[in-house]
Design an enzyme around this catalytic site. Structure first.
Site, PDB file in Angstrom:
ATOM      1  CE1 TYR A 107       9.289  26.281  36.759  1.00 46.37           C
ATOM      2  CE2 TYR A 107      10.250  26.431  34.472  1.00 46.37           C
ATOM      3  CZ  TYR A 107       9.471  27.096  35.467  1.00 46.37           C
ATOM      4  OH  TYR A 107       9.284  28.487  35.351  1.00 46.37           O
ATOM      5  CB  SER A 130       7.304  29.316  32.464  1.00 45.31           C
ATOM      6  OG  SER A 130       8.716  29.169  31.898  1.00 45.31           O
TER       7      SER A 130
HETATM    8  C1  LIG Z   1      11.590  26.537  27.138  1.00 42.68           C
HETATM    9  C2  LIG Z   1      11.715  26.268  28.788  1.00 42.68           C
HETATM   10  O1  LIG Z   1      11.817  27.484  29.278  1.00 42.68           O
HETATM   11  N1  LIG Z   1      12.076  25.423  29.239  1.00 42.68           N
HETATM   12  C3  LIG Z   1      12.418  25.102  30.650  1.00 42.68           C
HETATM   13  C4  LIG Z   1      11.951  23.809  31.133  1.00 42.68           C
HETATM   14  O2  LIG Z   1      12.349  23.561  32.427  1.00 42.68           O
HETATM   15  C5  LIG Z   1      13.617  24.042  33.075  1.00 42.68           C
HETATM   16  C6  LIG Z   1      13.874  23.766  34.340  1.00 42.68           C
HETATM   17  O3  LIG Z   1      13.249  22.640  34.630  1.00 42.68           O
HETATM   18  C7  LIG Z   1      13.784  25.528  32.438  1.00 42.68           C
HETATM   19  O4  LIG Z   1      15.132  25.855  32.806  1.00 42.68           O
HETATM   20  C8  LIG Z   1      13.767  25.463  31.106  1.00 42.68           C
HETATM   21  O5  LIG Z   1      14.025  27.103  30.812  1.00 42.68           O
END
Ligand SMILES: CC(=O)N[C@H]1CO[C@H](CO)[C@@H](O)[C@@H]1O
Ligand SMILES: *[C@@H]1O[C@H](CO)[C@@H](O)[C@H](O)[C@H]1NC(C)=O
Ligand SMILES: *[C@@H]1O[C@H](CO)[C@@H](O)[C@H](O)[C@H]1NC(C)=O
Ligand SMILES: *[C@@H]1O[C@H](CO)[C@@H](O)[C@H](O)[C@H]1NC(C)=O
Length: 324
Positions: A192, A180
Site C-alpha cells: 500500500y 495518502s
Molecule cells: C503512514 C501510513 O498511512 N501508513 C500506511 C501504510 O499502509 C498501511 C496499509 O497497508 C496503512 O494502514 C498505513 O496507514
C-alpha cells in the site's frame, strides 16, 4: 541630508512598521482566499470520470458532483455498487463496470468514455480505485501480496490515466490522484505505502509534462479515514492466515504475540476521521476551481501529524514511530 532623514523618521512614527506588516499579511490572505474560491463556469458541460465508485470516497464524490450538475461517468467494480449508485443519483450520471487491473477492460472503458464525451473531451479524471490489504511486516509477505496492491493502486491507475490522456488534453482538463499520507511516510510493510509513493512520483512527473498542454494534476493526501480500506476485521481474520504460512524460524524470531506489530494501525484506526466530505471537498475543489492546488491534505491528522513528520529528519521520525 539631515532634513530628509528626519522627515522619513517622522513618517515611520506616524504609521508604525507593524501596521504595514499586518496590512501586507492581511492582503495576502484576502488575495489567496479570492484566488482559490473562484469557480469555473458551465460546470454542467463538464464530464468527470471517477474510478472505484462502489463505496468510500469515490461513491461520495460521484454523488456530490452529480448534485452540482456535472456529468459524472462512474466506474464501479461490482454490479451491486453500480446499481446502488444509480439509485442515489440523477439521470445524468452514467455508470460502467471496470476492473482497473484488466487491460482489455480499461481499453473498453476508455472507448466508452470517448463515446460519451464526443468532441468535448474529458474534463476530469479521478483516480480513486484502491485497495490496502494485505499489509504486515514486509518479511511476512510474498511478491504476490505486493503485486496484488501495486496492480490496482499503481499500474491500474497508470493505465487508466494513459488511456484517457488524449481526451483530457483535448479538454485541457484535470487529473486528480488519490494518494495518502502513506505516500509521505511508511509505517508498516506491504504494497500500500509503496503504491502511494509511486502515485506521488507519477503525478509529479505527469504534472510537469502536461503543464504546457493546460492540463492540471492534483494529488489528494487524506489522513486516515473510516472507509472500507481500513477494515477492523483485518487483524482478526486475514493476519492469522498470513502468520500461519510463515516458516517456524520466522515465527520464532518475531514472537507469538504478533498483535504488537499492528498496534500502530489500531492507533491510526482510533484517530481516523469519519467525515469523508473533508476529502471529497478537496477533490471537488480540484475539479471545479479556476485555480486548483497541486496538493491537498485532508483531515487534521494529515495536516498536524503526517505532513510535519514528513519534513523532519529521518532519524527523528524513526525514533518517534518506534515510540508508538
Ligand atoms: C503512514 C501510513 O498511512 N501508513 C500506511 C501504510 O499502509 C498501511 C496499509 O497497508 C496503512 O494502514 C498505513 O496507514
Ligand atoms: C458557457 O457556455 C456558454 C454557452 O454555451 C458559452 O457561450 C460560454 O463561452 C461558456 N463559458 C465558458 C467559460 O466556457
Ligand atoms: C469489464 O469486464 C466486466 C466483467 O467481465 C464486464 O461486465 C464489463 O462490461 C467490462 N467493462 C467494459 C468497459 O467493457
Ligand atoms: C496520478 O496522476 C498521474 C497524472 O495525472 C497519472 O498518470 C497517474 O497514473 C496517477 N496515479 C499515480 C499513481 O500516479
Amino acid at each position: 541630508m539631515w532634513y530628509g532623514h528626519s522627515y522619513v523618521g517622522q513618517g515611520r512614527k506616524n504609521i508604525p512598521m507593524w501596521f504595514w506588516l499586518f496590512a501586507l499579511i492581511g492582503f495576502y490572505f484576502l488575495f489567496r482566499w479570492y484566488w482559490y474560491r473562484q469557480t469555473l463556469q458551465n460546470l454542467t458541460d463538464k464530464y468527470v470520470f471517477i474510478t472505484g465508485c462502489d463505496s468510500g470516497f469515490g461513491n461520495l464524490l460521484a454523488r456530490q458532483l452529480d448534485g452540482r450538475g456535472l456529468r459524472v461517468l462512474a466506474a464501479c467494480l461490482t454490479q451491486r455498487g453500480e446499481e446502488q449508485l444509480k439509485e442515489a443519483t440523477s439521470q445524468r450520471l452514467q455508470t460502467i463496470i471496470l476492473d482497473v487491473t484488466d487491460s482489455e477492460n480499461v481499453t473498453a472503458a476508455a472507448n466508452w468514455v470517448k463515446q460519451q464525451v464526443r468532441d468535448r473531451g474529458l474534463w476530469g479524471l479521478v483516480n480513486n480505485a484502491g485497495i490496502a490489504v494485505p499489509f504486515a511486516p514486509n518479511e511476512w509477505l510474498t511478491k504476490d501480496d505486493f503485486m496484488k496492491i501495486l496492480n490496482v493502486n499503481l499500474l491500474g491507475l497508470i493505465e487508466v490515466t494513459l488511456s484517457l490522456l488524449p481526451l483530457i488534453r483535448k479538454a485541457k482538463g484535470r487529473i486528480v490522484n488519490i494518494s495518502s499520507v502513506a505516500g509521505r511516510i511508511s509505517f508498516l510493510g506491504g504494497g500500500y505505502n509503496i503504491s502511494k509513493y509511486g502515485v506521488e512520483a507519477f503525478s509529479d512527473s505527469l504534472r510537469r509534462e502536461l503543464c504546457s498542454f493546460g492540463v492540471k494534476v492534483s494529488i489528494i493526501e487524506p489522513g486516515s479515514f473510516k472507509t472500507v480500506i481500513v477494515n477492523p476485521k483485518y487483524i482478526g481474520e486475514i493476519v492469522p492466515k498470513i502468520w500461519s504460512r510463515l516458516p517456524a524460524e520466522t515465527k520464532e524470531s518475531y514472537g507469538q504475540d504478533f498483535s504488537k506489530y499492528f498496534k500502530k494501525i489500531r492507533i491510526l484506526g482510533m484517530m481516523s476521521n469519519s467525515k469523508l466530505t473533508l476529502v471529497t471537498d478537496c477533490m471537488e475543489h480540484a475539479l471545479t476551481a479556476v485555480h486548483p492546488h497541486t496538493r491537498y491534505s485532508a483531515g487534521w491528522d494529515a495536516k498536524l501529524i503526517y505532513l510535519p513528520l514528513s519534513y523532519l529528519p529521518t532519524a527523528l521520525v524513526d525514533f518517534l514511530i518506534a515510540l508508538t
